[in-house]
Write an enzyme that holds these catalytic residues in place. Structure first.
Site, PDB file in Angstrom:
ATOM      1  CE  LYS A 186      -3.739  -2.236   0.457  1.00 50.75           C
ATOM      2  NZ  LYS A 186      -4.565  -2.035  -0.859  1.00 50.75           N
ATOM      3  CG  ASN A 220       0.623  12.129   1.107  1.00 52.03           C
ATOM      4  OD1 ASN A 220       1.833  12.496   1.016  1.00 52.03           O
ATOM      5  ND2 ASN A 220       0.057  12.627   0.288  1.00 52.03           N
ATOM      6  CD  GLN A 236      -6.191   0.466  12.211  1.00 54.36           C
ATOM      7  OE1 GLN A 236      -7.029   1.307  12.409  1.00 54.36           O
ATOM      8  NE2 GLN A 236      -5.762  -0.018  10.901  1.00 54.36           N
ATOM      9  NE  ARG A 272      -6.818   4.147  11.961  1.00 53.96           N
ATOM     10  CZ  ARG A 272      -6.439   4.541  10.408  1.00 53.96           C
ATOM     11  NH1 ARG A 272      -6.579   5.900  10.631  1.00 53.96           N
ATOM     12  NH2 ARG A 272      -6.692   3.730   9.932  1.00 53.96           N
ATOM     13  CG  ASP A 302       6.039   3.698  20.328  1.00 58.05           C
ATOM     14  OD1 ASP A 302       6.985   3.894  21.025  1.00 58.05           O
ATOM     15  OD2 ASP A 302       6.201   5.193  19.715  1.00 58.05           O
ATOM     16  CG  HIS A 326       6.687   8.653  26.664  1.00 54.99           C
ATOM     17  ND1 HIS A 326       7.399   7.579  27.041  1.00 54.99           N
ATOM     18  CD2 HIS A 326       6.593   9.156  25.599  1.00 54.99           C
ATOM     19  CE1 HIS A 326       8.262   7.429  25.662  1.00 54.99           C
ATOM     20  NE2 HIS A 326       8.084   8.032  25.033  1.00 54.99           N
ATOM     21  CG  HIS A 370       6.823   2.135  25.261  1.00 54.73           C
ATOM     22  ND1 HIS A 370       7.947   2.815  26.260  1.00 54.73           N
ATOM     23  CD2 HIS A 370       7.223   2.370  24.647  1.00 54.73           C
ATOM     24  CE1 HIS A 370       8.149   3.724  25.617  1.00 54.73           C
ATOM     25  NE2 HIS A 370       7.794   2.496  23.903  1.00 54.73           N
ATOM     26  CE  LYS A 400      29.673  14.611   3.502  1.00 56.17           C
ATOM     27  NZ  LYS A 400      29.996  14.984   2.191  1.00 56.17           N
ATOM     28  CE1 TYR A 425       8.101  16.034  22.144  1.00 54.67           C
ATOM     29  CE2 TYR A 425      10.070  15.314  23.126  1.00 54.67           C
ATOM     30  CZ  TYR A 425       9.523  15.312  22.006  1.00 54.67           C
ATOM     31  OH  TYR A 425       9.186  15.108  21.553  1.00 54.67           O
TER      32      TYR A 425
END
Length: 539
Positions: A40, A43, A66, A69, A131, A139, A156, A271, A291
């Protein structure tokens, strides 16, 4: 995203042995072919168009993934930075994308290392799943659960391992067959888990594989590249670095340890040193400004209190991660659970639930804990600043048992250490660099670094909070808050700290106004007494 991605068709189906034979250029070509035919494209706001391997799509289309989300990446920070409301979901996909780009670039540059098809897939999957073990509010949930259950060492990464075991269980795991279709056998589970949380016991000839998603040696990994770029963009904070250059100027070198052993590790062109300093500086600034912004810390403290009062930690069992309540836990589900909990028959428990609900109400109405002040703790780097010890000293500075009890209940002392990722040390000294045309590690020392680079890499400040706010304060609370403020100022002065007082707070403002009014009235009364003429007694 749908789940229409498929494993290789029967005409092109390969056995696990076939996949093992795919190495270097051939492995990368096969990964590319599988992605183009069955993957898949999405964007992304940070990386643009991302092509996802079909096995990654299968993982994404699970309930366990999911759930991300609904987990905000920055927890309560969106109450301070309204646009910083992105989720763990897109960060995980971005990390998988960068992990795939880096490991494939290394596979092409080093064909003699024979990086396999399995290894490339495992690195991308580790980036995607690193995660998946995050709880509500990210956190903050880790810190809360660890404080409530210190014996379980709640992190976690460890939770992610348990969820991976659940998904890839040979008997009931919903992804076991999908992984097997791409040649990933039982050993893949252990490899992915170790890539997410290395333990220092990795095979030295394959150590570079465990420095991509979570690099314990230098702190430079694709996880950091993505979250710093994404968080900075969403919070609209300045500073930048180029992770693209890190990928372009990376290679694998043989590093010889003091004991004579040799390991294969990732290195970067010398460099790029300034680019790494930019990255570490962005990390420092994001911790300090986003944070751990003072108001974010206030909100975190309120949510910690909330969870403790409603026994939130008892809902999630560490040994039942796979099929327990954790896989249903999101930011909003926790809020709903707290607000809709049936009142227990026990009076004390019912009171705790009501207090927890009140905290959520205060957050929604922005009636936050009072910020008394903030100070830099100019201690020696080795000295640990202990918030509980400081609170006890402040409370006992006033000879009043009732005040001591009030401080124990209402005064919060939060020490915060800000650094470049390696505590007090210069992180650059932990990075493997190589010179152009050389295939061995460049030896660095402080003397070889630019004199314009920073010399100090750590600082500590202390935030003083009070759980009371203006509407909750009766006269006794206001007096104790005034005494606590004076005790904090005295403690700072004794330690030669400068307290930055937050005068915008309504309670402290009203107290100050009352003090000024009392002084003004006293002064006016004295002036009037001095100016009134004394009548002479008549003879």
């Amino acid at each position: 995203m749908d789940s229409s991605s498929q494993a290789p068709t029967s005409n092109t189906k390969k056995t696990p042995e076939d996949y093992q034979e795919l190495k270097g250029h051939e492995a990368v070509a096969e990964i590319t072919k599988e992605t183009e035919n069955h993957g898949k494209i999405i964007n992304d706001s940070v990386h643009g168009y991302i092509s996802l391997h079909p096995l990654l799509v299968k993982v994404i289309d699970t309930k366990a993934f999911q759930r991300l989300r609904e987990i905000k990446a920055l927890g309560m920070a969106s109450y301070v930075y309204p646009t910083a409301n992105h989720r763990r979901f897109e960060h995980s996909i971005g990390t998988a994308h960068l992990a795939g780009r880096l490991i494939q670039a290394l596979a092409v540059r080093h064909p003699t290392l024979n990086i396999t098809h399995d290894e490339i897939l495992c690195v991308m999957l580790a980036g995607l799943l690193h995660d998946i073990g995050h709880g509500p509010f990210s956190h903050m949930f880790d810190a809360f659960m660890e404080s409530m259950h210190p014996s379980e060492s709640w992190k976690h990464e460890g939770v992610a391992g348990k969820i991976i075991d659940y998904l890839l269980d040979p008997k009931n795991g919903i992804l076991y067959r999908e992984f097997k279709n791409y040649g990933l056998t039982g050993t893949a589970t252990a490899i992915i888990k170790k890539m997410i949380e290395p333990d220092g016991k990795e095979a030295k000839d394959r150590l570079f594989l465990y420095q991509i998603v979570s690099n314990k040696q230098s702190g430079i990994d694709v996880d950091k590249w993505d979250y710093l770029a994404r968080d900075r963009r969403q919070a609209n904070e300045g500073g930048s670095f180029s992770h693209q250059r890190f990928i372009d100027f990376s290679c694998i070198i043989q590093v010889k340890a003091k004991d004579g052993s040799v390991s294969s590790e990732i290195a970067y062109r010398d460099k790029e040193m300034d680019n790494f300093y930019d990255m570490f500086n962005v990390r420092y600034r994001m911790h300090k400004k986003v944070y751990r912004h003072p108001v974010v810390l206030v909100l975190d403290s309120m949510m910690d209190d909330n969870g403790e009062k409603n026994a939130l930690s008892n809902i999630f069992k560490y040994d039942q991660i796979g099929n327990g309540a954790f896989l249903l836990a999101t930011d909003e589900s926790v809020r709903f659970l707290i607000n809709n909990t049936q009142q227990p028959t026990d009076v004390q428990e019912a009171q705790k639930i009501q207090e927890a609900q009140k905290i959520l109400e205060r957050i929604a109405e922005r009636r936050l804990y009072t910020i008394i002040g903030r100070t830099y703790a100019n201690k020696t780097p080795e000295e640990k600043v202990n918030g509980k010890v400081i609170r006890a000293k402040i409370a006992n500075s006033v000879a009043d048992e009732e005040f001591v009890a009030w401080c124990e209940k209402n005064l919060i002392v939060l020490p915060n250490e800000f650094n470049y990722g390696m505590k007090t040390k210069n992180p650059i000294l932990f990075v493997n660099f190589y010179e152009k045309g050389q295939d061995e590690k460049q030896q660095l020392s402080e003397e070889k670094l630019s004199p314009m680079m920073p010399k100090t890499f750590s600082e500590t400040d202390i935030l003083f909070l009070c759980r009371k706010e203006d509407k909750d304060c009766d006269e006794k609370d206001k007096k104790f808050l005034q005494d606590a403020t004076a005790a904090v100022e005295k403690w700072c002065a004794e330690n030669q700290y400068v307290l930055k007082s937050m005068k915008k707070d309504k309670t402290l403002q009203s107290m100050k106004r009352k003090q000024e009014q009392d002084i003004e009235q006293t002064s006016r009364a004295q002036t009037e007494a001095e100016t009134v003429p004394v009548k002479k007694r008549m003879p």
